[in-house]
Design an enzyme around this catalytic site. Structure first.
Site, PDB file in Angstrom:
ATOM      1  N   GLY A  36     -25.399 -41.652 -54.967  1.00  0.00           N
ATOM      2  CA  GLY A  36     -24.666 -41.069 -56.318  1.00  0.00           C
ATOM      3  C   GLY A  36     -24.759 -39.763 -56.412  1.00  0.00           C
ATOM      4  O   GLY A  36     -25.118 -38.952 -55.675  1.00  0.00           O
ATOM      5  N   CYS A  37     -24.061 -39.177 -57.472  1.00  0.00           N
ATOM      6  CA  CYS A  37     -23.956 -37.803 -57.672  1.00  0.00           C
ATOM      7  C   CYS A  37     -25.115 -37.182 -58.115  1.00  0.00           C
ATOM      8  O   CYS A  37     -25.551 -36.141 -57.292  1.00  0.00           O
ATOM      9  CB  CYS A  37     -22.735 -37.549 -58.704  1.00  0.00           C
ATOM     10  SG  CYS A  37     -22.909 -38.452 -60.317  1.00  0.00           S
TER      11      CYS A  37
END
Lengths: 347, 347, 347, 347
Positions: free
Chosen positions: D148-149
């Site tokens: 994920g970011c």
């Protein structure tokens, strides 16, 4: 009517003072000085004031500041300390929005502001302009060093935890991760705060050391009655107004049973400008835009040993000019909310 | 490999040249000058270039610009005309992104830029850097005065209507209502383009007269082969990059039967950097962000007598540095898209 | 105290009404309806109102709107016309901020809003809520269709030129190039107005036809006493609040000797919310942020035959809720500035 | 040429994949699916792709994804796990940009994503898509759950301190104060991410618990080889792209003599997309805008016991689509930088 003078009316804290004072029922704006812009109408520089403020900038000489009841300094650091002694001697109260009278130790001032303090004797007398801590002292003061924008939010966010020697949290490992809008840098021609530099961009700055750190440490230590240490990491975020401080404090074993929500609510129950949000809230900076309100939320993720306190303020109002008007109200025995009963602008 | 020099690498057109040229396969960046920053790595000022550009700023003396094949001037007005004669004499091609070689009439230059032109003889030789109009002349030139950001969008939006004496529209009542992002003002320390001034704010400026007006009039008149008159109202809008020009032209009786959509599509069919959008479109500035593309939409509201032409460009690319690379490609016989095959960044 | 009801308090015009009315000394907010949010405190949705508005959303049934003195509709188009007849019958005044009572011709309404008008008889009675044009009619009205945001700025910008059959400008070739902040699209979940879509982006929209065009044409024609035609090109610009209208009008031979600056100044001399700026000004949207003021500047570039009129307003205040309060003041015989004496927020 | 399919091409990670893959020399974009937009050209929805991507959206049925070499899922959570088994069975590699294959424990997945995991057997096989940690495993994988970011930035910021059981810092009191641009919320119609809501505003969210927390804890624990605990406070900041993570770690007595700058520089010396900035730096999000680079700075304020690590990434590139291309390169034995050699866009 209180006769008010403003030294340095061309910056953001100056125009913000004018916005608020122009609607304050007990105040007359007698003079706004700017040597550079003398003769120009204030509303020519700031058309938002057309119809509200009719005064023109004047030179300090023309301004006859000694005939004022109170003079605000919305100036770069170093200006107030040059003029304050003479004004005080003439019976004029002085409220400095810059840093000249914040730090009690002239050596600290010199270290962080790179200039010698020219009236160290007044430092002892000056009262730190944070009403929630110093209300009574402010009421009796003739010289105020207003709290800085970051320090206001950090101190109000930690005050209930530290006051009077409380042992609820560890006092040597505090962290303040703070985010400020760009107006905090002032209305100065600089590359770093251009729209095309600060827009759509986010960064930390001053990690090695920021002038507000000694002010915060001094303030928290005074509140606590013992030395408090804190790591302060300020960031620049692309909003015009607003500071969001995210504060991290380790709960001591003695504090584990505390109802922190209740602690904050009770501490600030009577405060006109501090709003403790319901449990679980995440306050937004825009919820205080243009107003003197601070909103605080208290979190304890996973019911663990770390407190996370979220604080929002408008850096130009509660962080500067609004708080200065609040302090003026106290100094002149006026209702504390006078002239500050402004609904935040959302959106 | 083409040896490139850049004079004035600390502004937005400079860093944009470096972004594009650092990925251009036929180019070596030999020198980037800045007297003030000499010795500092370019990537220290612009960390976005870390890993892509290894050169340091040098003084003009150190730079040995005469050994370059081409020198770009990304400088304030007046610098290029001081250095161009010597460079040209040494066989170096010169591409000026400022205004020194845009206006053909030295008196006009002096009127709008408040300085005397120091090499008016070169004005006659200089080719106006707008490839869609002057492709062949550019290919043979040794001195280019690049088209300005607003003038590029306005001229490309009106070109198909005016070329070669066409009588489709009235030529004396044109209107260009243009909106520019703030980077158009450059990377200069100024109050008016601070984030807290230009953010969340919109205004017109230069209504009385803007330097790009004579350039637009000269360009359109040359395109048309007869004098063309235009009212130009630029506005500042809170975006970093991008120009949106909304152009208004009255259709002459002779033009009423024209299929304007087709006219534009045919005119620009072979152009690598002009995209005529489908009928009914409203192009967004972000659809060209970071790219050399111009997008145009042609409207005729209510099928009446007013044409409304919408043009978007990235002011730093097609409006400045990208177009300069396009021109360089033409001057050196390279494919026109070389180094400019960049997909716009959206969002 | 005037008992006020607000239907639809969850949008931007709703919260803006609450911001203004909560500080209005002659008003009690009796009910704010939202079927969806019934039971929730208004200040829970809009924390900016904490401490200022204590009311909760109620269903329309609970709200007992018939006991109000006046009801504002801050709703989507179509809601007010469904409820107005019953409220009017009960003696309640109605102020609609949507479009239900703007257009006089029900067929036009149906064409632009894609719904049949359910009380066309009331259209004749309804007064168009633009105080500078209809002050007396508003004072005597019981039903108001508030002027739209764009139409307010365009009509106020052209009013002095067109009133009462004046022949100063050509009336069939007017152009309104308008730029609006994103709040004008309302507080609706839509992709097009997301931050990552509308931020750092600029575009035109509605060039083929926008609902505000018939309203503007109707209004200007009524002002002029004869049909007026206008090309209207709206644009979306990345600011939260604010409309900037750039208006273009050709001066007729009869108008060439007119002192337009003086014409505007005299026309608006007595208007509390229209500020004609000094000649040469370029008003900024932020100069009216949060206030009911409109600022206008009149330009005649090169002293030619084209007038360029610049108008700024806050679309949520003078373009919607502020103007609605102004109209309410007129309807109830209150001073027109009551509750609207707010200094714009700059920066 | 690698035949690529993209499921879900209408969101930000989809258009970002298209931006990067359209310039990738070893790739053919065979299909982009969207049931809703089937038949529409991709470049009609995203005009930035005009001239670069010629494909139209297709239904999943038409797309014949089984004939692709690799399929990217740029979809909401839950889509990839429904389609992955069939694709894998057909010999197609799968790269999921959503969360379906991030968490190893299906119960954790169900807890945080409120849906049952439909192919828990594949969870064991899936490789976590963070090249700097799992390069070899990625090269041999046929199913990737992309990092994920936020987790990408936090893990890269702490990796050198925790790897392989290192005892340099306390592992139970880590803090990640993260700030994300609004595109991180995706291209979904929602009120909270409207321009007029998220613009000029700053707030924390998800303090009670955010889906990225278990992913970060799982990742760091795997890196460390023992459980690691962290407090994660995400904030929404008004920028379009960019994540800035400010990480706080207490130095253990064993770590006090460590040269942390050197530690980071050495660990990342060979990494193509991790840039350790010079000591004292404060990286800006814009310095990586549009690029796959992460920039890290390591601070130790006052040479005390708290490390402050600053990490910036573009959430849509290194935090999503760029990293997915990096992973694809590894899976197909291509040079890791292929198609990712993009200079960040500044300003």
């Amino acid at each position: 009517m209180i006769k008010v003078g403003i030294v340095g009316g061309t910056g953001y804290t100056g125009v913000e003072l004018l916005r608020l004072l122009s609607r304050h029922h007990d105040v007359t704006i007698q003079a706004v000085t700017s040597r550079k812009e003398a003769g120009m109408k204030v509303s020519e520089m700031f058309p938002s004031l057309r119809g509200f403020v009719d005064v023109a900038f004047s030179t300090p000489e023309e301004a006859d500041l000694k005939s004022c009841d109170v003079v605000f300094f919305a100036t770069p650091h170093g200006v107030a300390m040059a003029q304050a002694p003479e004004l005080l001697a003439a019976g004029v109260k002085v409220i400095d929005l810059a840093a000249d009278f914040r730090l009690k130790d002239p050596a600290e001032f010199q270290k962080w502001y790179a200039m010698e303090h020219t009236c160290p004797d007044l430092l002892a007398e000056a009262v730190y302009g944070l009403a929630e801590v110093n209300r009574d002292a402010i009421a009796g003061a003739r010289l105020i060093g207003m709290a800085g924008c970051y320090p206001t939010s950090v101190q109000l966010g930690l005050l209930p935890l530290l006051e009077n020697g409380k042992a609820l949290i560890e006092t040597q490992t505090l962290i303040a991760d703070c985010k400020s809008g760009v107006s905090g840098a002032g209305r100065k021609a600089e590359v770093g705060t251009l729209f095309a530099e600060a827009g759509d961009n986010f960064k930390a700055y001053g990690v090695k050391g920021h002038r507000h750190l000694p002010e915060i440490m001094q303030g928290l230590s005074a509140i606590h009655g013992a030395p408090v240490a804190l790591t302060f990491v300020p960031h620049l975020t692309p909003l015009i107004r607003g500071i969001h401080s995210t504060l991290y404090a380790r709960i001591r074993p003695e504090g584990r049973e505390t109802d922190f929500q209740k602690l904050f609510e009770e501490r600030y129950a009577g405060e006109p400008f501090v709003d403790v949000m319901p449990a679980g809230s995440t306050p937004e900076t825009r919820s205080v835009r243009g107003s003197n309100m601070v909103r605080i939320a208290v979190h304890r993720p996973g019911n663990g040993d770390l407190l996370v306190i979220l604080v929002v303020e408008d850096n130009l109002v509660k962080g500067a000019s609004g708080q200065a008007v609040q302090v003026m109200n106290l100094m002149f025995g006026l209702p504390e909310r006078q002239g500050l009963d402004v609904v935040p602008l959302l959106p």
